[in-house]
Design an enzyme around this catalytic site. Structure first.
Site, PDB file in Angstrom:
ATOM      1  N   HIS A 142      67.030  46.358  90.155  1.00  0.00           N
ATOM      2  CA  HIS A 142      66.415  46.373  88.821  1.00  0.00           C
ATOM      3  C   HIS A 142      65.667  45.066  88.562  1.00  0.00           C
ATOM      4  O   HIS A 142      64.554  45.071  88.035  1.00  0.00           O
ATOM      5  CB  HIS A 142      67.482  46.550  87.741  1.00  0.00           C
ATOM      6  CG  HIS A 142      68.103  47.904  87.717  1.00  0.00           C
ATOM      7  ND1 HIS A 142      67.380  49.068  87.752  1.00  0.00           N
ATOM      8  CD2 HIS A 142      69.414  48.293  87.629  1.00  0.00           C
ATOM      9  CE1 HIS A 142      68.187  50.112  87.697  1.00  0.00           C
ATOM     10  NE2 HIS A 142      69.434  49.673  87.624  1.00  0.00           N
ATOM     11  N   HIS A 178      72.308  46.920  93.616  1.00  0.00           N
ATOM     12  CA  HIS A 178      71.811  47.816  92.562  1.00  0.00           C
ATOM     13  C   HIS A 178      71.192  47.000  91.425  1.00  0.00           C
ATOM     14  O   HIS A 178      70.063  47.271  90.989  1.00  0.00           O
ATOM     15  CB  HIS A 178      72.971  48.667  92.027  1.00  0.00           C
ATOM     16  CG  HIS A 178      72.624  49.511  90.847  1.00  0.00           C
ATOM     17  ND1 HIS A 178      72.445  50.877  90.934  1.00  0.00           N
ATOM     18  CD2 HIS A 178      72.424  49.190  89.533  1.00  0.00           C
ATOM     19  CE1 HIS A 178      72.139  51.357  89.741  1.00  0.00           C
ATOM     20  NE2 HIS A 178      72.134  50.351  88.862  1.00  0.00           N
ATOM     21  N   GLU A 179      71.931  46.014  90.962  1.00  0.00           N
ATOM     22  CA  GLU A 179      71.446  45.187  89.852  1.00  0.00           C
ATOM     23  C   GLU A 179      70.236  44.349  90.271  1.00  0.00           C
ATOM     24  O   GLU A 179      69.287  44.196  89.502  1.00  0.00           O
ATOM     25  CB  GLU A 179      72.570  44.287  89.326  1.00  0.00           C
ATOM     26  CG  GLU A 179      73.794  45.033  88.809  1.00  0.00           C
ATOM     27  CD  GLU A 179      73.474  46.019  87.695  1.00  0.00           C
ATOM     28  OE1 GLU A 179      72.424  45.867  87.036  1.00  0.00           O
ATOM     29  OE2 GLU A 179      74.268  46.955  87.489  1.00  0.00           O
TER      30      GLU A 179
END
Length: 215
Positions: free
Chosen positions: A57, A53-54
């Site tokens: 980004h 997820h990170e």
């Protein structure tokens, strides 16, 4: 070129451990024996989703030519642990910060923000498909059974991570996506919400049984 700093790697590892521990506490019902057995499962099924997820980004930011770096939020670590004792997890141990100054418009910021939840949705579906593929062997092989459990938990937790991060409050991804395009926000939170609803009502294993046609 992708680059990760030493401090960023440290922060990711700390956040990974804390978020995995928090969900392990939640799922074990604070039972120490169960906590020890479920922790490795959570680290793979959920921890992988958190890291990707990170990185979603980070890669999205770098795609637009901006430097981005994950930074730990110490208060978020504490909130995650404390909330796990109350039946949910406030999953915000840190965030990826995009350094773009005043050049970051709402559309670009929205696309960068939606990358994380989108990764969780895709990963949840991948876990579900892997679980369906190994459902039969999981009944006869210990290794396959472990992988199946990881897949079930991976589907549920990644669906939850997507929904949580899409809540349009504070500095969560949802507020930036909503600011950019309300229709996109409605569609993606509806998908993540429906997946989370199914995981909470039917359970991942029953969803898999339905997929492969077993009553």
């Amino acid at each position: 070129m992708f680059k990760i700093t030493t401090s960023e790697l440290r922060d990711l590892i700390i956040a990974f451990i804390f978020i995995s521990l928090s969900f392990s506490i939640l799922y074990s019902g604070r039972n120490v024996v169960m906590l020890k057995s479920i922790f490795p499962v959570v680290m793979i099924g959920l921890g992988l989703g958190f890291i990707l997820h990170e990185l979603g980004h980070k890669f999205a930011s770098m795609h637009y030519g901006y430097w981005a770096e994950f930074k730990l939020w110490p208060a978020g670590l504490i909130f995650a642990l404390i909330s796990s004792f109350f039946g949910f997890v406030f999953a915000a141990p840190g965030a990826v910060y995009t350094y773009a100054g005043s050049n970051l418009d709402d559309k670009t910021n929205g696309i960068i923000s939606i990358a994380g939840p989108a990764v969780n949705i895709v990963l949840a579906l991948v876990f579900l498909l892997i679980g369906a593929a190994i459902y039969g062997p999981a009944h006869h092989d210990a290794t396959m059974q472990f992988i199946f459990i990881v897949c079930c938990l991976g589907f549920s937790t990644n669906s939850y991570l997507a929904v949580f991060n899409l809540i349009p409050i504070w500095n969560l991804d949802g507020s930036k996506v909503l600011r950019w395009n309300i229709l996109v926000w409605i569609v993606i939170i509806a998908i993540a919400g429906f997946m989370t609803y199914l995981s909470m009502t039917m359970g991942a294993e029953n969803i898999i049984r339905m997929i492969i046609g077993i009553k």
